[in-house]
Design a protein around this motif. Structure first.
Motif, PDB file in Angstrom:
ATOM      1  N   ALA A 188      64.400   1.843  49.735  1.00  0.00           N
ATOM      2  CA  ALA A 188      64.086   1.050  48.540  1.00  0.00           C
ATOM      3  C   ALA A 188      64.739  -0.329  48.610  1.00  0.00           C
ATOM      4  O   ALA A 188      64.149  -1.332  48.168  1.00  0.00           O
ATOM      5  N   LEU A 189      65.949  -0.391  49.167  1.00  0.00           N
ATOM      6  CA  LEU A 189      66.618  -1.680  49.346  1.00  0.00           C
ATOM      7  C   LEU A 189      65.804  -2.573  50.288  1.00  0.00           C
ATOM      8  O   LEU A 189      65.662  -3.779  50.044  1.00  0.00           O
ATOM      9  N   ALA A 190      65.244  -1.965  51.332  1.00  0.00           N
ATOM     10  CA  ALA A 190      64.405  -2.729  52.260  1.00  0.00           C
ATOM     11  C   ALA A 190      63.155  -3.256  51.553  1.00  0.00           C
ATOM     12  O   ALA A 190      62.740  -4.400  51.773  1.00  0.00           O
ATOM     13  N   CYS A 191      62.557  -2.434  50.683  1.00  0.00           N
ATOM     14  CA  CYS A 191      61.383  -2.877  49.921  1.00  0.00           C
ATOM     15  C   CYS A 191      61.737  -4.066  49.032  1.00  0.00           C
ATOM     16  O   CYS A 191      60.985  -5.049  48.948  1.00  0.00           O
ATOM     17  N   GLN A 192      62.888  -3.967  48.375  1.00  0.00           N
ATOM     18  CA  GLN A 192      63.334  -5.056  47.507  1.00  0.00           C
ATOM     19  C   GLN A 192      63.605  -6.323  48.326  1.00  0.00           C
ATOM     20  O   GLN A 192      63.201  -7.418  47.938  1.00  0.00           O
ATOM     21  N   TYR A 193      64.264  -6.154  49.452  1.00  0.00           N
ATOM     22  CA  TYR A 193      64.628  -7.277  50.318  1.00  0.00           C
ATOM     23  C   TYR A 193      63.385  -7.988  50.840  1.00  0.00           C
ATOM     24  O   TYR A 193      63.332  -9.225  50.907  1.00  0.00           O
ATOM     25  N   GLN A 194      62.367  -7.206  51.206  1.00  0.00           N
ATOM     26  CA  GLN A 194      61.139  -7.783  51.759  1.00  0.00           C
ATOM     27  C   GLN A 194      60.190  -8.282  50.674  1.00  0.00           C
ATOM     28  O   GLN A 194      59.238  -9.011  50.962  1.00  0.00           O
ATOM     29  N   VAL A 199      57.510   0.909  46.511  1.00  0.00           N
ATOM     30  CA  VAL A 199      58.589   1.758  46.004  1.00  0.00           C
ATOM     31  C   VAL A 199      58.874   2.860  47.007  1.00  0.00           C
ATOM     32  O   VAL A 199      58.059   3.146  47.881  1.00  0.00           O
ATOM     33  N   CYS A 200      60.033   3.483  46.867  1.00  0.00           N
ATOM     34  CA  CYS A 200      60.377   4.637  47.696  1.00  0.00           C
ATOM     35  C   CYS A 200      60.590   5.845  46.792  1.00  0.00           C
ATOM     36  O   CYS A 200      61.322   5.776  45.811  1.00  0.00           O
TER      37      CYS A 200
END
Length: 400
Positions: A188-194, A199-200
């Motif tokens: 989820a952090l990767a989704c936010q970062y990108q 969502v995860c």
């Protein structure tokens, strides 16, 4: 209308003119063939159970619209899942599947409902009871069964087994209790970062809900407002222990403290779907994580070494099967609203049984991976570093 009545009459006359059940069946098929898709209700609205809420002003809707196409798709997915798990049970008892094996029958509405509430681009990670999610994430039955039997054609090339299956945007299948929850927070952090608006979904069981790392993941996700849907599949029992004996608080949807929560009927595929849509919208709106508790039930024991009846009665299991079975509930909804016919379900069930038998045939005849491939696929995109025993060109020899 007159032509249709004539066809029906002729079909029954033709069936009655011959002896035997087979000719009656042929006559019935002729009747069924006269029904067109126009005869069925294309979509209907269903009342669903209200979710219990924690730190939310409002929750998912109490009505759900389902099309005929969606209903048949959900039925096929859940019935395929059920038959696949029953076949895995059979293969395990024949000692064709070995090692750990955790079956998912009874919980089908969770996997299918969640998949109906997110997109294929969204991410999902779960625990070791992973066969159902591997299927909903797009992996064919034959690759799942072949993985269970350790064959080269398995989804992880026969190296992962029951607990370690993967697909696009699906990260397993994790054997360590609760360890997938912080991993899901990381995705989820990767989704936010990108900034990809994805969502995860991070799943865990009621037993794993008491793990410390779960609460650590909750804390970071809340601080960083991660787009993570934490889902506790509460199937009422951990490893031979009821939730009441394992948890001081069994209100798992409130365990996130400052994270909003929902308690959902996990035996109703529409209830799960609507709750998942609501949770995904919450995350995509930048409101941070949300927690869902799906109240469900597993028919088998915790794993194949657990008969599942030493800590609960057979009568309890049978009562759930008769009153709350997710597949039967969906089928009854479709039939009672004229969205499908009994004959359609029979034909679908025959197709699914054949699919499972063909997959089992593949899973028992496909060759095992050769020993020299054991060290392959450790690294995804670069040359391996020098770690003893991980050289992919190392020639291994069996000492057995």
């Amino acid at each position: 209308m007159l032509n249709m009545l004539t066809l029906i009459s002729n079909a029954f006359k033709g069936a009655a003119s011959k002896n035997g059940a087979q000719t009656v069946s042929e006559g019935a098929k002729a009747v069924v063939s006269t029904r067109s898709y126009a005869d069925f209700t294309p979509q209907a609205t269903f009342d669903i159970k209200k979710c219990d809420l924690h730190r939310l002003d409002h929750g998912p809707p109490q009505q759900s619209v389902m099309t005929r196409e969606q209903g048949l798709k959900y039925y096929r997915s859940m019935q395929t899942m059920r038959r696949m798990e029953l076949k895995a049970d059979q293969l395990y008892k024949q000692k064709i599947i070995r090692g750990f094996c955790h079956l998912y029958d009874g919980q089908e509405a969770c996997a299918v409902g969640i998949e109906g509430g997110v997109t294929p681009e969204d991410h999902l990670i779960t625990a070791y009871r992973a066969h159902g999610y591997t299927l909903t994430r797009g992996i064919p039955v034959k690759e799942i069964l072949a993985e269970l039997t350790g064959r080269r054609g398995g989804v992880a090339k026969g190296k992962g087994g029951s607990m370690h299956m993967y697909a696009k945007n699906f990260y397993g299948g994790n054997g360590i209790v609760g360890a997938q929850v912080p991993l899901g927070a990381g995705v989820a952090l990767a989704c936010q970062y990108q900034g990809n608006n994805q969502v995860c979904v991070s799943l865990y069981g009621d037993g794993a809900a008491n793990q410390g790392q779960v609460f650590e993941a909750f804390n970071m996700a809340a601080l960083w407002k991660l787009p993570c849907i934490f889902i506790c599949e509460n199937n009422q029992y951990g490893m031979g222990t009821s939730v009441e004996r394992a948890s001081a608080s069994t209100e798992y949807y409130k365990r996130g403290d400052y994270i909003p929560g929902l308690r959902v009927d996990g035996m109703d595929v529409l209830c799960v779907r609507e709750a998942t849509k609501f949770a995904a919208d919450h995350c995509r709106a930048g409101k941070g994580p949300i927690l869902m508790e799906l109240q469900t039930y597993r028919y088998h024991g915790h794993s194949m070494s657990d008969p599942g009846v030493s800590y609960r009665t057979r009568e309890e299991i049978q009562e759930v099967r008769s009153k709350s079975d997710p597949i039967s509930m969906l089928k009854d909804r479709l039939l009672s609203n004229n969205m499908a016919s009994v004959e359609e379900f029979k034909e679908m069930d025959v197709e699914i049984r054949k699919q499972i038998e063909d997959a089992a045939q593949f899973a028992t005849s496909d060759p095992e991976p050769p020993l020299e491939e054991l060290c392959n696929h450790i690294f995804s995109n670069e040359e391996p570093i020098e770690v003893r025993g991980t050289n992919p060109w190392m020639k291994l020899k069996s000492r057995s």
